[in-house]
Design a protein around this motif. Structure first.
Motif, PDB file in Angstrom:
ATOM      1  N   GLU A 247       0.797  -1.231   0.000  1.00  0.00           N
ATOM      2  CA  GLU A 247       0.000   0.000   0.000  1.00  0.00           C
ATOM      3  C   GLU A 247       0.827   1.278   0.000  1.00  0.00           C
ATOM      4  N   HIS A 248       2.133   1.180  -0.286  1.00  0.00           N
ATOM      5  CA  HIS A 248       2.967   2.339   0.049  1.00  0.00           C
ATOM      6  C   HIS A 248       2.624   3.595  -0.740  1.00  0.00           C
ATOM      7  N   TRP A 249       1.976   3.460  -1.903  1.00  0.00           N
ATOM      8  CA  TRP A 249       1.638   4.650  -2.681  1.00  0.00           C
ATOM      9  C   TRP A 249       0.569   5.498  -1.988  1.00  0.00           C
ATOM     10  N   TRP A 250      -0.347   4.804  -1.335  1.00  0.00           N
ATOM     11  CA  TRP A 250      -1.482   5.547  -0.785  1.00  0.00           C
ATOM     12  C   TRP A 250      -1.540   5.476   0.744  1.00  0.00           C
ATOM     13  N   CYS A 251      -0.346   5.426   1.367  1.00  0.00           N
ATOM     14  CA  CYS A 251      -0.248   5.484   2.830  1.00  0.00           C
ATOM     15  C   CYS A 251       0.834   6.485   3.216  1.00  0.00           C
ATOM     16  N   ALA A 252       0.751   7.011   4.425  1.00  0.00           N
ATOM     17  CA  ALA A 252       1.804   7.894   4.924  1.00  0.00           C
ATOM     18  C   ALA A 252       2.572   7.225   6.058  1.00  0.00           C
ATOM     19  N   MET A 253       2.348   5.915   6.234  1.00  0.00           N
ATOM     20  CA  MET A 253       3.114   5.168   7.238  1.00  0.00           C
ATOM     21  C   MET A 253       3.099   3.686   6.898  1.00  0.00           C
ATOM     22  N   ASN A 283      15.446   4.756  -7.288  1.00  0.00           N
ATOM     23  CA  ASN A 283      15.750   6.153  -7.623  1.00  0.00           C
ATOM     24  C   ASN A 283      14.583   6.878  -8.264  1.00  0.00           C
ATOM     25  N   LEU A 284      13.826   6.166  -9.103  1.00  0.00           N
ATOM     26  CA  LEU A 284      12.799   6.841  -9.907  1.00  0.00           C
ATOM     27  C   LEU A 284      11.395   6.479  -9.422  1.00  0.00           C
ATOM     28  N   TRP A 285      11.271   6.301  -8.121  1.00  0.00           N
ATOM     29  CA  TRP A 285       9.977   5.957  -7.513  1.00  0.00           C
ATOM     30  C   TRP A 285       9.589   7.002  -6.479  1.00  0.00           C
ATOM     31  N   ASN A 286       8.365   6.818  -5.968  1.00  0.00           N
ATOM     32  CA  ASN A 286       7.783   7.788  -5.028  1.00  0.00           C
ATOM     33  C   ASN A 286       8.502   7.793  -3.672  1.00  0.00           C
ATOM     34  N   LEU A 287       8.276   8.870  -2.938  1.00  0.00           N
ATOM     35  CA  LEU A 287       8.885   9.032  -1.612  1.00  0.00           C
ATOM     36  C   LEU A 287       8.185   8.151  -0.579  1.00  0.00           C
ATOM     37  N   TYR A 288       8.975   7.525   0.275  1.00  0.00           N
ATOM     38  CA  TYR A 288       8.425   6.882   1.470  1.00  0.00           C
ATOM     39  C   TYR A 288       8.224   7.945   2.555  1.00  0.00           C
ATOM     40  N   PRO A 289       7.540   7.574   3.633  1.00  0.00           N
ATOM     41  CA  PRO A 289       7.408   8.512   4.761  1.00  0.00           C
ATOM     42  C   PRO A 289       8.778   8.941   5.315  1.00  0.00           C
ATOM     43  N   SER A 290       8.776  10.031   6.060  1.00  0.00           N
ATOM     44  CA  SER A 290      10.034  10.489   6.682  1.00  0.00           C
ATOM     45  C   SER A 290      10.408   9.533   7.819  1.00  0.00           C
ATOM     46  N   TRP A 291      11.613   9.724   8.349  1.00  0.00           N
ATOM     47  CA  TRP A 291      12.075   8.872   9.463  1.00  0.00           C
ATOM     48  C   TRP A 291      11.128   8.976  10.665  1.00  0.00           C
ATOM     49  N   SER A 426       9.116  18.449   0.647  1.00  0.00           N
ATOM     50  CA  SER A 426       7.722  18.476   1.121  1.00  0.00           C
ATOM     51  C   SER A 426       6.753  18.611  -0.046  1.00  0.00           C
ATOM     52  N   GLU A 427       7.143  19.417  -1.044  1.00  0.00           N
ATOM     53  CA  GLU A 427       6.232  19.657  -2.177  1.00  0.00           C
ATOM     54  C   GLU A 427       5.925  18.339  -2.891  1.00  0.00           C
ATOM     55  N   GLU A 428       6.985  17.544  -3.154  1.00  0.00           N
ATOM     56  CA  GLU A 428       6.765  16.266  -3.844  1.00  0.00           C
ATOM     57  C   GLU A 428       5.919  15.316  -3.001  1.00  0.00           C
ATOM     58  N   PHE A 429       6.254  15.217  -1.712  1.00  0.00           N
ATOM     59  CA  PHE A 429       5.532  14.268  -0.851  1.00  0.00           C
ATOM     60  C   PHE A 429       4.044  14.620  -0.775  1.00  0.00           C
ATOM     61  N   VAL A 430       3.768  15.886  -0.530  1.00  0.00           N
ATOM     62  CA  VAL A 430       2.357  16.303  -0.392  1.00  0.00           C
ATOM     63  C   VAL A 430       1.624  16.150  -1.718  1.00  0.00           C
ATOM     64  N   ALA A 431       2.308  16.493  -2.827  1.00  0.00           N
ATOM     65  CA  ALA A 431       1.652  16.357  -4.146  1.00  0.00           C
ATOM     66  C   ALA A 431       1.345  14.897  -4.460  1.00  0.00           C
ATOM     67  N   GLU A 432       2.269  13.995  -4.104  1.00  0.00           N
ATOM     68  CA  GLU A 432       2.005  12.566  -4.334  1.00  0.00           C
ATOM     69  C   GLU A 432       0.818  12.092  -3.508  1.00  0.00           C
ATOM     70  N   LYS A 433       0.770  12.544  -2.275  1.00  0.00           N
ATOM     71  CA  LYS A 433      -0.307  12.086  -1.388  1.00  0.00           C
ATOM     72  C   LYS A 433      -1.649  12.710  -1.812  1.00  0.00           C
ATOM     73  N   ARG A 434      -1.611  13.930  -2.327  1.00  0.00           N
ATOM     74  CA  ARG A 434      -2.839  14.599  -2.792  1.00  0.00           C
ATOM     75  C   ARG A 434      -3.362  13.933  -4.064  1.00  0.00           C
ATOM     76  N   ALA A 435      -2.419  13.454  -4.904  1.00  0.00           N
ATOM     77  CA  ALA A 435      -2.801  12.933  -6.228  1.00  0.00           C
ATOM     78  C   ALA A 435      -3.756  11.745  -6.141  1.00  0.00           C
ATOM     79  N   ILE A 436      -3.680  11.008  -5.047  1.00  0.00           N
ATOM     80  CA  ILE A 436      -4.539   9.831  -4.877  1.00  0.00           C
ATOM     81  C   ILE A 436      -6.021  10.231  -4.981  1.00  0.00           C
ATOM     82  N   PHE A 437      -6.338  11.467  -4.568  1.00  0.00           N
ATOM     83  CA  PHE A 437      -7.737  11.898  -4.478  1.00  0.00           C
ATOM     84  C   PHE A 437      -8.247  12.586  -5.734  1.00  0.00           C
ATOM     85  N   SER A 438      -7.402  12.659  -6.773  1.00  0.00           N
ATOM     86  CA  SER A 438      -7.846  13.414  -7.947  1.00  0.00           C
ATOM     87  C   SER A 438      -8.359  12.487  -9.044  1.00  0.00           C
TER      88      SER A 438
END
Ligand SMILES: [Zn+2]
Length: 438
Positions: A247-253, A283-291, A426-438
């Protein structure tokens, strides 16, 4: 050499804190009980030997200050330099396309005459930042396109004993000998010997080489550990504190339960274990959550006995059971639970907040699925049996509007979290997480 079980790996290709904040994290990791930290710098430093390829977040002076801070804490920093695969951040550029193995963007052709000299120049550049180290990690995992090019394929065909893995062994062995000549002990990920079913040949590498057998699913070692040990080389294990999951694309943890089973299982193996913390799947994949999303697992991996008594443990058990179901009423209860968790220091306090934000995101995704999938179903149903506009509005339109407001609020709070903790991207992470809802 004084080995120990408390090795931590941190991957910089994902979200990276600022230099002062990494020093704060090192204080936290030291308190957890980690003594050796592997930094996978990847593209996050401006490397002179790879002009126009990096996407830097830290300067070399900052890296030197971070390493000095680690040394003052009695911790050793070990750099990880990928020497064969996972080089997408370089090879994606046209300038370096000539080095690709069979045209694949993630893998270097070890037979190209420029390959070894360029990798060695990179190692030299990295070692300038870390003059006092004893180990270096050379990666060398997941070279799935091995012998895709004509030249490598011909060499493999002539090597009737070793085949494809012979090309791999010659390249990796050469770089291992290069760093051994500099007084370092090399370690590599061992998966290529397992996936090619040639663990019998691992012993061709120099005897100083450490094979790291990573297994991120399940509760630790598998039968491959014994097969790798038969090579005569020292074998370490590797767990994942953070890695890819369904589920890592559409989770923040991550689900902490899966990670705890994995790290604690490896800790019982009796091997030296490197606990890995990945920044992206590649390298060319989405961001995981922060530490901050892994604070509890960092604590547990370093000191399982401390985790037994940690006040977060019962809550993590509840979260781990509830996340696969993700029923909204259970998630709402857990969000309240996260707000009430105690925190022993600032990292724990911010880790608690990330948990809350992660659970809120999980709830939004679940509610979105409920509203969107329910509406699609009802659009069909109503074509058969008619429509009640009032209930349609109540169950599908109003929740959608509420969700949009909640999402805006969440994105704002997450952006503020990144800013407050001096986290990159932050911009990339938030945009990726927002994109799920569009
Ligand atoms: Zn090749």
């Amino acid at each position: 050499m004084n080995n120990n079980k408390n090795w931590l790996h941190l991957d910089f290709k994902g979200i990276v804190p600022s230099e002062p904040k990494i020093r704060e994290w090192l204080d936290f990791f030291h308190k957890c009980g980690y003594e050796r930290v592997i930094f996978e710098y990847d593209c996050r430093v401006q490397w002179d030997c790879w002009p126009d390829a990096s996407d830097p977040r830290l300067t070399k002076d900052e890296i030197r200050r971070i390493a000095a801070h680690a040394a003052a804490l009695g911790m050793e920093v070990i750099p990880l330099v990928q020497i064969h695969g996972h080089l997408d951040w370089i090879l994606k550029h046209e300038r370096y396309a000539y080095l690709r193995e069979g045209g694949f963007v993630n893998e270097l052709c070890p037979q190209h005459p420029d390959a070894k000299p360029m990798i060695k120049a990179w190692i030299d550049e990295v070692l300038e930042l870390h003059p006092d180290i004893h180990y270096i990690h050379l990666g060398a995992d997941e070279t799935w396109h091995l012998c895709s090019c004509e030249k490598c394929r011909e060499i493999a065909a002539r090597d009737t004993e070793r085949g494809k893995i012979g090309v791999y062994l010659d390249h990796v062995g050469d770089i291992c000998r290069y760093v051994i000549g500099k007084g370092l002990r090399p370690m590599i990920w061992a998966d290529m010997f397992c996936s090619e079913n040639r663990t019998d040949l691992a012993g061709e590498l120099p005897p100083e080489t450490i094979l790291v057998n990573w297994q991120y699913a399940g509760d630790g070692p598998t039968e491959t550990t014994a097969r790798l040990k038969a090579s005569g080389l020292e074998v370490y294990g590797a767990s994942a504190i953070q890695c890819a999951w369904y589920e890592h694309w559409w989770c923040a943890m991550n689900n902490p339960g899966d990670r705890l089973v994995n790290v604690l299982g490896w800790n019982r193996s009796g091997l030296n274990v490197i606990h890995t913390t990945w920044g992206r799947p590649g390298n060319l994949w989405n961001l995981y959550p922060s530490w901050f999303g892994s604070v509890g697992v960092f604590i547990a991996a370093a000191a399982p006995e401390r985790w037994q008594d940690h006040p977060w443990r019962p809550f993590f058990e509840e979260v781990s059971k509830a996340l696969p179901r993700s029923w909204p009423h259970e998630l709402e209860k857990l969000i309240d639970g996260a707000k009430a968790l105690p925190a022993a220091d600032r990292i724990e306090e911010e880790g608690r907040k990330w948990l809350e934000l992660g659970l809120r995101y999980q709830l939004m995704v679940k509610n979105y699925l409920g509203v969107e999938l329910g509406r699609k179903c009802m659009d069909v149903t109503q074509a058969y049996i008619g429509r009640d506009p009032a209930s349609y509005h109540k169950y599908y339109i109003e929740p959608q509007e509420k969700l949009e407001r909640e999402l805006e609020e969440w994105c704002g709070e997450m952006t503020a979290f990144f800013r407050r903790n001096e986290l990159s991207d932050s911009e990339e992470f938030v945009a990726e997480k927002r994109a799920i809802f569009s």
